[in-house]
Design an enzyme around this catalytic site. Structure first.
Site, PDB file in Angstrom:
ATOM      1  N   ASP A 101      55.386   7.869  21.478  1.00 27.69           N
ATOM      2  CA  ASP A 101      54.054   8.093  21.752  1.00 27.69           C
ATOM      3  C   ASP A 101      53.754   7.383  23.319  1.00 27.69           C
ATOM      4  O   ASP A 101      54.556   6.436  23.387  1.00 27.69           O
ATOM      5  CB  ASP A 101      53.033   7.777  20.601  1.00 27.69           C
ATOM      6  CG  ASP A 101      51.638   8.481  21.175  1.00 27.69           C
ATOM      7  OD1 ASP A 101      51.680   9.372  21.940  1.00 27.69           O
ATOM      8  OD2 ASP A 101      50.730   7.839  20.543  1.00 27.69           O
ATOM      9  N   GLY A 102      53.137   7.862  24.000  1.00 29.61           N
ATOM     10  CA  GLY A 102      52.575   7.348  25.314  1.00 29.61           C
ATOM     11  C   GLY A 102      53.174   8.067  26.676  1.00 29.61           C
ATOM     12  O   GLY A 102      52.979   7.573  27.720  1.00 29.61           O
ATOM     13  N   ASN A 103      53.816   9.120  26.329  1.00 29.11           N
ATOM     14  CA  ASN A 103      54.428   9.651  27.500  1.00 29.11           C
ATOM     15  C   ASN A 103      53.377   9.916  28.536  1.00 29.11           C
ATOM     16  O   ASN A 103      53.438  10.036  29.792  1.00 29.11           O
ATOM     17  CB  ASN A 103      55.040  11.199  27.290  1.00 29.11           C
ATOM     18  CG  ASN A 103      56.167  11.029  26.229  1.00 29.11           C
ATOM     19  OD1 ASN A 103      56.669   9.704  26.287  1.00 29.11           O
ATOM     20  ND2 ASN A 103      56.640  11.900  25.567  1.00 29.11           N
TER      21      ASN A 103
ATOM     22  N   HIS B   2      56.838  13.349  29.678  1.00 31.13           N
ATOM     23  CA  HIS B   2      57.808  13.967  28.724  1.00 31.13           C
ATOM     24  C   HIS B   2      59.338  14.053  29.190  1.00 31.13           C
ATOM     25  O   HIS B   2      60.171  13.611  28.346  1.00 31.13           O
ATOM     26  CB  HIS B   2      57.279  15.375  28.390  1.00 31.13           C
ATOM     27  CG  HIS B   2      55.979  15.468  27.679  1.00 31.13           C
ATOM     28  ND1 HIS B   2      55.443  14.502  26.780  1.00 31.13           N
ATOM     29  CD2 HIS B   2      54.852  16.302  27.922  1.00 31.13           C
ATOM     30  CE1 HIS B   2      54.126  14.632  26.309  1.00 31.13           C
ATOM     31  NE2 HIS B   2      53.806  15.786  27.282  1.00 31.13           N
TER      32      HIS B   2
ATOM     33  N   ASN C  67      50.026  19.336  17.963  1.00 31.81           N
ATOM     34  CA  ASN C  67      50.127  19.343  19.476  1.00 31.81           C
ATOM     35  C   ASN C  67      49.986  20.696  20.048  1.00 31.81           C
ATOM     36  O   ASN C  67      49.776  20.889  21.188  1.00 31.81           O
ATOM     37  CB  ASN C  67      51.458  18.676  19.638  1.00 31.81           C
ATOM     38  CG  ASN C  67      51.523  17.071  19.612  1.00 31.81           C
ATOM     39  OD1 ASN C  67      52.793  16.647  19.202  1.00 31.81           O
ATOM     40  ND2 ASN C  67      50.658  16.488  19.381  1.00 31.81           N
ATOM     41  N   TRP C  68      49.691  21.725  19.153  1.00 34.41           N
ATOM     42  CA  TRP C  68      49.483  23.016  19.635  1.00 34.41           C
ATOM     43  C   TRP C  68      48.138  22.892  20.317  1.00 34.41           C
ATOM     44  O   TRP C  68      47.872  23.807  21.190  1.00 34.41           O
ATOM     45  CB  TRP C  68      49.756  24.233  18.603  1.00 34.41           C
ATOM     46  CG  TRP C  68      51.141  24.279  18.122  1.00 34.41           C
ATOM     47  CD1 TRP C  68      51.449  24.029  16.891  1.00 34.41           C
ATOM     48  CD2 TRP C  68      52.172  24.725  18.788  1.00 34.41           C
ATOM     49  NE1 TRP C  68      53.035  24.213  16.699  1.00 34.41           N
ATOM     50  CE2 TRP C  68      53.217  24.946  17.933  1.00 34.41           C
ATOM     51  CE3 TRP C  68      52.370  25.447  20.226  1.00 34.41           C
ATOM     52  CZ2 TRP C  68      54.406  25.359  18.279  1.00 34.41           C
ATOM     53  CZ3 TRP C  68      53.507  25.864  20.312  1.00 34.41           C
ATOM     54  CH2 TRP C  68      54.714  25.756  19.518  1.00 34.41           C
TER      55      TRP C  68
ATOM     56  N   ARG D 192      47.169  21.240  22.649  1.00 34.23           N
ATOM     57  CA  ARG D 192      47.296  20.727  23.878  1.00 34.23           C
ATOM     58  C   ARG D 192      47.475  22.168  24.861  1.00 34.23           C
ATOM     59  O   ARG D 192      47.692  23.075  24.439  1.00 34.23           O
ATOM     60  CB  ARG D 192      48.735  19.959  24.379  1.00 34.23           C
ATOM     61  CG  ARG D 192      48.388  18.833  23.298  1.00 34.23           C
ATOM     62  CD  ARG D 192      49.615  17.782  23.637  1.00 34.23           C
ATOM     63  NE  ARG D 192      49.437  16.450  22.841  1.00 34.23           N
ATOM     64  CZ  ARG D 192      49.863  15.619  23.189  1.00 34.23           C
ATOM     65  NH1 ARG D 192      50.527  15.228  24.124  1.00 34.23           N
ATOM     66  NH2 ARG D 192      49.745  14.421  22.447  1.00 34.23           N
TER      67      ARG D 192
ATOM     68  N   ARG E  68      56.337   3.013  16.160  1.00 36.15           N
ATOM     69  CA  ARG E  68      55.648   3.835  16.880  1.00 36.15           C
ATOM     70  C   ARG E  68      55.449   2.835  18.324  1.00 36.15           C
ATOM     71  O   ARG E  68      54.770   1.947  18.292  1.00 36.15           O
ATOM     72  CB  ARG E  68      54.224   4.263  16.165  1.00 36.15           C
ATOM     73  CG  ARG E  68      53.347   4.996  17.191  1.00 36.15           C
ATOM     74  CD  ARG E  68      52.259   5.579  16.528  1.00 36.15           C
ATOM     75  NE  ARG E  68      51.656   6.772  17.454  1.00 36.15           N
ATOM     76  CZ  ARG E  68      50.713   7.586  16.891  1.00 36.15           C
ATOM     77  NH1 ARG E  68      50.574   7.634  15.735  1.00 36.15           N
ATOM     78  NH2 ARG E  68      50.353   8.404  17.746  1.00 36.15           N
TER      79      ARG E  68
HETATM   80  C1  IPE Z   1      52.196  12.137  17.532  1.00 28.72           C
HETATM   81  O1  IPE Z   1      51.463  11.739  18.961  1.00 28.72           O
HETATM   82  C2  IPE Z   1      53.147  13.256  17.891  1.00 28.72           C
HETATM   83  C3  IPE Z   1      54.331  12.793  18.693  1.00 28.72           C
HETATM   84  C4  IPE Z   1      54.663  11.727  19.101  1.00 28.72           C
HETATM   85  C5  IPE Z   1      55.121  14.056  18.578  1.00 28.72           C
HETATM   86  P1  IPE Z   1      50.151  12.302  18.957  1.00 28.72           P
HETATM   87  O2  IPE Z   1      49.817  11.726  20.534  1.00 28.72           O
HETATM   88  O3  IPE Z   1      50.099  13.846  19.177  1.00 28.72           O
HETATM   89  O4  IPE Z   1      49.028  11.488  18.055  1.00 28.72           O
HETATM   90  P2  IPE Z   1      47.622  11.130  17.993  1.00 28.72           P
HETATM   91  O5  IPE Z   1      46.753  12.391  18.568  1.00 28.72           O
HETATM   92  O6  IPE Z   1      47.554   9.935  18.841  1.00 28.72           O
HETATM   93  O7  IPE Z   1      47.578  10.780  16.590  1.00 28.72           O
HETATM   94  C1  IPE Z   2      53.794  11.703  23.068  1.00 28.01           C
HETATM   95  O1  IPE Z   2      53.191  11.296  24.290  1.00 28.01           O
HETATM   96  C2  IPE Z   2      54.797  12.777  23.013  1.00 28.01           C
HETATM   97  C3  IPE Z   2      54.039  14.084  22.340  1.00 28.01           C
HETATM   98  C4  IPE Z   2      53.020  13.869  21.650  1.00 28.01           C
HETATM   99  C5  IPE Z   2      54.416  15.309  22.532  1.00 28.01           C
HETATM  100  P1  IPE Z   2      51.915  11.986  24.458  1.00 28.01           P
HETATM  101  O2  IPE Z   2      51.869  13.167  25.274  1.00 28.01           O
HETATM  102  O3  IPE Z   2      50.945  11.937  23.063  1.00 28.01           O
HETATM  103  O4  IPE Z   2      51.085  10.749  25.401  1.00 28.01           O
HETATM  104  P2  IPE Z   2      49.879  10.012  25.245  1.00 28.01           P
HETATM  105  O5  IPE Z   2      49.481   9.580  23.885  1.00 28.01           O
HETATM  106  O6  IPE Z   2      48.944  11.182  25.471  1.00 28.01           O
HETATM  107  O7  IPE Z   2      49.972   8.896  26.344  1.00 28.01           O
HETATM  108 MG    MG Z   3      50.045  10.623  22.068  1.00 28.20          MG
END
Ligand code: IPE
Ligand code: IPE
Ligand code: MG
Length: 248
Positions: free
Chosen positions: A25-27, A42, A73-74, A76, A193
């Site tokens: 997470d955090g990309n 990503h 994630n759909w 998005r 995480r």
């Molecule tokens: C969880 O991260 C899903 C993945 C890392 C693929 P999200 O960024 O989607 O989760 P939430 O919305 O913060 O719970």
């Molecule tokens: C995790 O990074 C990757 C996926 C959920 C696909 P995010 O895209 O959730 O990055 P943040 O949480 O918005 O920084």
């Molecule tokens: Mg995230």
């Protein structure tokens, strides 16, 4: 993938650890910090997958699970989703020869039929090519949700009952795990995480029942081998009791 790694720091695990799961997470926040579009996070994150997979193999870990795309994630924007899958596609194209060389088996958790066709083909090819490898298991979770996984497993079991292959009495915990995507994998010992969020976001609810959790504020694209080692050192300080009284 292993041969590319330069060992900047020796590390030896001194606690059993067969399977580590990552919520990458955090990309998006990593990219925002740099005034870049989210998808660049990503892109960079996919390079960290290679580094961390190499490190796992180097440390003698048998399996890794990576949360790459959740069923939620759909929600998005489509262009972010399209970029993400194109980077995953590039990742497999870049890594498949190394994976073969290193005896890595690619496993998929989740229903990939909703992914772009190009990605489905690349992923299916990686799974097929590596299916006889067993040195390391690389389980990538795509369009994965923990609750859908459990519902799917229940349906598969029910179907086996309908088909006369199983009776209801035969269902126990061990048997049920055989219907999950992770059937052949060892128990998850450690969940990491990144990005500072402290929740599981529908990741491996069944499998994490007795896992240790480590949360790090580091964004996934900054999650280097050195950051991973810090998490492993934290894991090594944990006393795992599994409901008993003694240390393992
Ligand atoms: C969880 O991260 C899903 C993945 C890392 C693929 P999200 O960024 O989607 O989760 P939430 O919305 O913060 O719970
Ligand atoms: C995790 O990074 C990757 C996926 C959920 C696909 P995010 O895209 O959730 O990055 P943040 O949480 O918005 O920084
Ligand atoms: Mg995230």
């Amino acid at each position: 993938m292993k041969a590319k790694v330069k060992k900047s720091e020796e590390f030896h695990l001194n606690k059993p650890l067969a399977h580590v799961a990552f919520i990458m997470d955090g990309n998006g926040r990593w990219a925002k910090q740099r005034l870049l579009p989210r998808h660049m996070g990503h892109r960079e994150g996919c390079f960290r997958i290679t580094d961390i997979s190499n490190a796992c193999q180097e440390f003698g870990i048998k399996a890794m699970s990576l949360y790459a795309f959740s069923t939620e994630n759909w929600k998005r924007p489509k262009d972010e989703i399209d970029f993400l899958f194109s980077y995953i596609d590039e990742f497999f194209k870049r890594e498949i020869d190394h994976m073969m060389r290193d005896g890595v088996r690619v496993l998929i958790s989740g229903d990939i039929s909703r992914l772009p066709e190009k990605s489905q083909a690349t992923i299916a090819k990686a799974v097929e090519m590596t299916k006889n490898n067993d040195r390391f298991y690389f389980n990538i979770c795509l369009n994965y949700g923990g609750r859908p996984e459990i519902v799917r497993a229940a349906k598969l079991f029910a179907q086996d009952v309908v088909d006369g292959k199983k009776t209801i009495d035969q269902l126990d915990e061990k048997g049920f795990t055989q219907y999950l995507y992770t059937a052949i994998l060892p128990e998850v010992d450690l969940l990491i995480r990144t990005s500072g969020e402290q929740r599981t976001s529908n990741f491996l609810p069944w499998q994490l029942a007795y896992s240790e959790f480590v949360f790090t504020p580091t964004y996934w694209p900054d999650f280097t081998r050195a950051e991973f080692i810090k998490c492993l050192e934290e894991f090594e300080t944990r006393q795992r009791r599994f409901g008993g009284l003694k240390n393992e």
